[in-house]
Every structure is written in C-alpha cells, then in structure tokens.
Scaffold this active site. Structure first.
Site, short mmCIF file in Angstrom:
data_model
loop_
_atom_site.label_atom_id
_atom_site.label_comp_id
_atom_site.label_asym_id
_atom_site.label_seq_id
_atom_site.Cartn_x
_atom_site.Cartn_y
_atom_site.Cartn_z
CE LYS A 54 -4.16 1.81 0.48
NZ LYS A 54 -3.84 2.80 -0.55
CE LYS A 113 3.19 6.90 7.34
NZ LYS A 113 2.94 8.02 6.39
CE LYS A 169 4.46 7.70 -0.76
NZ LYS A 169 3.51 7.80 0.36
CB THR A 184 -3.63 12.76 6.53
OG1 THR A 184 -3.75 11.73 5.55
CG2 THR A 184 -2.20 12.78 7.05
CG ASN A 189 -5.82 16.78 2.38
OD1 ASN A 189 -5.45 16.02 3.28
ND2 ASN A 189 -7.06 16.80 1.94
CB SER A 226 -6.22 4.24 2.49
OG SER A 226 -6.02 5.46 1.84
#
EC number: 1.4.1.3
Length: 411
Positions: free
Chosen positions: A66, A90, A102, A185, A216, A344
């Site tokens: 992810k 994470k 990523k 987030t 954001n 997510s």
C-alpha cells in the site's frame, strides 16, 4: 542525509533494539520489487514527451502492499524506495493488514493540462496494471495527485481486469471513495496530538500551535485543532507565512483561501519571514509540508515543546539528536500521519464488502486506531527504554518481522 539513508538508519537502530537476526534484518530491508517505466504521451501541442515512472513494492508479509503515487519533479528511485519502506513500518504501526509500496512520476503537474495528466496517468497504469491489484498492491493519492488521478487509474485498470473499485483508494465518493477520507490524515494528526498532550497532562484547548504547510493535511489539522480550542499563532505555505499572537481565525482564513486568496494576503494576521516559522515560540509545532525542513542548522533554535510530524520525514537525523538533547518531544511521522492510510484501509474494506459506512463510523474507527497506535507505541518505549521515534519503529519492525517468521521466510 537523504530520506532513504535516514529511514534505513532508523530501521537498523530498531533492529538492534529488537535484537533481530542479521539475516532477517537484511531481508526486511530489501524491496520485494522495483519498477521503472517510460511513459511517453502526446502533448496538447502534438509533440511527444517522455516521463519516467517508478513503483517500489517493499514488503507484503502482512498483506497487500500500500502506498501513494506522487507527481513531482524531484521523484527519484531513492526517495520512492525510502517512502515505500516507511509505508511498511507505518501500516504495521497502524495495525492495518498491509505492506509498503510507493510510486511516482517525475513531472511538474502544475505545468501539465488536465488532458495531459489524464493521458500520463493512463499510460503509467497500462505499464504497471499487472503488478498492482486489490490483493497485491493498492495505490493512493500523494503529492501532486488527487481523487481524479485515482479515478483515471481505476478506469484504466478496470479495462484489463474488470470493475475493481478496491484497486485504488482515495477515489471520488461517486466511484466508491470513503466518506471522511479527505480529512483523514489531518484528523489523525489531531487525534495523535490529543493523545500525546494527554500523556503530559495537557490538552489541545489552551495550547499554542504553529503549522507549516497549508495543503490538505495542514488545512484540515488547522481546522480541527481550532475546533478543539487550540490557538494557532502562525501558519505558512509556499506563498508565504503569517502570524497572529492572539490566534488566527481559521474559519475566516479558510473562506479567504477558498475564495482564491493567498495566505500572505489574509487580513487577519501579519506577514512574517517564512524562515522564522519553524523556530517561533509555541507549545506545538506541526510540520505538514516537505521532508527535511528541520535540520542541524535550525534545530538548535526550535522553541516548541512538542513536534507532531504530519509530513513524511520532516526531521533530519542530526536535527532529531539535537531536539532530543533539548528535551523536545517528537511524535514521529510513521505514527502521526497514519490517519490517511487507516481510512484508506477502511475504504478498501468497504469496496470489498460492497457496503459503505457513514462518516461518523469512519471517524470513530479512525480515533480508535490512532489511540491504540499511541498506546502500543508508548508500551514499546517503556519496554525498550527508547524515545517515541524508536518506539514506533520497533513496534512496526517487530510486527513485520513476526509476520515474516510465521510465514517461513527461509523456505
């Protein structure tokens, strides 16, 4: 020290604290797969242009990999590799069943038209579609990308594999996106801040905050901290920085920005030198922008008592050591900004089930995960006598190592 070197250094320190087997330690550091693709598209003027895309899939011991897709001119293999590795730890700290990945494309999205961005996204998806998937690797938005980018990826992927809403997260609501994802987030940062301050007998209400970055994450963190009674005395973004010792009126600032105004043109605060933002006197400093903003040059002048790392890798290792000696409490990025990947995960779950949640459920579940993550990080700090960064890293690395051993990594 670049992001890859810093992340690897933190991993090795955690491995030593955990007394990991040297072969297992080396195995955990090596990426599962590194992908580099050339994406050639016709530009609006008819000329051809080529862009380099990357996808690093780091580890899948705990579940599908992810991680975000970023469009930025400075995307390079080392940076993507570091961020993929960071996502492995994470997701483990957050206790969501994922590994890390990523990706990105080296481009300047602001200089590309909407149709050029769409063509670039579709070509990139064509090149990697057989390497991503609902139970393999699930991309999400990152710097320079958004829900529309994910909609294009979903559509292009579905041409090859049939309708697959769970192949990406951070989608528009109308295509299976989750309520609460946009604020996730920033909301996670707020829950993390609450948990940390409570540990020291403090609360958001009555504390002063400086926020660097007003995209954001920064804007949502600012709004939610303001709603909780926090006083935001200074803010900064790429257009400039502002301050008001009495506290900035965040709802008024949001209206100003949504009307197209630049931060520096807001009348409810005075313009200040952006170089001074990170060293202003405050209770809590929240870096929400790019990595490496706290370094050996400015760390000695930091006056904040707490730092919440809402950005990825905002604190260089040299700065980390200086801040630790000064007694500044740093809440690390792999925990502090994990709200996005947690929601997510909720989106992915909803897509697989075909059953969508209301926003209250999303936010309540996010709060549970953030509080649990802090509790488990503090438990590692106590058992290993280490700071919060090593507490979070050892928590994440230990969970991945256990999963790897249980699966039979030497077979």
């Amino acid at each position: 020290m670049n992001a890859l070197a810093a992340t690897s250094r933190n991993f090795r320190r955690a491995a030593r604290l955990l007394d990991l087997d040297p072969k297992l330690e080396k195995s955990l550091l090596i990426p599962f797969r590194e992908i580099k693709v050339e994406c050639t598209i016709p530009m609006d003027d008819g000329k051809l242009a080529s862009f380099v895309g990357f996808r690093v899939q780091h580890d899948n011991a705990r579940g599908p990999m992810k991680g975000g897709i970023r469009y930025h001119p400075e995307v390079d293999p080392d940076e993507v590799n570091a961020l993929a590795q960071l996502m492995t730890w994470k997701t483990a700290v957050a206790a969501v069943p994922y590994g890390g990945a990523k990706g990105g494309i080296g481009c300047s999205p602001g200089e590309l038209s909407r149709s050029e961005l769409e063509r670039l996204t579709r070509v990139f998806t064509q090149k990697i579609h057989d390497l991503i998937g609902t139970h393999t690797d699930v991309p999400a938005p990152d710097m320079g990308t958004n829900a529309q980018t994910m909609a294009w990826m979903l559509d292009e992927y579905s041409k090859f594999h049939g309708h697959s809403p769970a192949v990406v997260t951070g989608k528009p609501i109308d295509l299976g996106g989750s309520l609460g994802r946009d604020a996730a987030t920033g909301r996670g940062v707020m829950f993390a801040t609450e948990a940390l301050l409570a540990e020291y007998g403090k609360s958001i209400s009555g504390s002063t905050f400086v926020i660097q970055g007003f995209g954001n994450v920064g804007s949502w963190a600012a709004q939610l901290i303001h709603e909780r009674g926090g006083k935001i005395t200074a803010l900064g973004d790429v257009t400039g920085s502002i301050r008001n010792k009495a506290g900035i009126d965040i709802p008024a600032l949001m209206k100003h920005r949504n009307d197209g105004g630049a931060l520096k043109d807001f009348h409810g605060a005075e313009v200040m030198d952006s170089a001074e933002l990170l060293v202003l006197d405050c209770d809590v400093l929240v870096p929400c922008a790019l990595g490496g903003v706290l370094n050996k040059d400015n760390a000695p002048d930091v006056k904040a008592k707490f730092i919440i790392e809402a950005a990825n890798h905002p604190t260089d290792p040299e700065a980390d050591e200086i801040l630790t000696k000064k007694g500044v409490i740093v809440l690390p990025d792999i925990y502090a900004n994990s709200g996005g990947v947690i929601v997510s995960y909720f989106e992915w779950v909803q897509n697989i089930q075909g059953f969508m949640w209301d926003e209250e459920k999303v936010n309540n579940e996010l709060e549970k995960y953030m509080r649990s993550g802090f509790h488990h990080t503090k438990a590692m700090c106590k058992s290993l006598d280490c700071n919060l960064r090593m507490g979070a890293f050892t928590l994440g690395v230990n969970r991945v190592a256990r999963a790897t051993l249980l699966r039979g990594w030497e077979a």
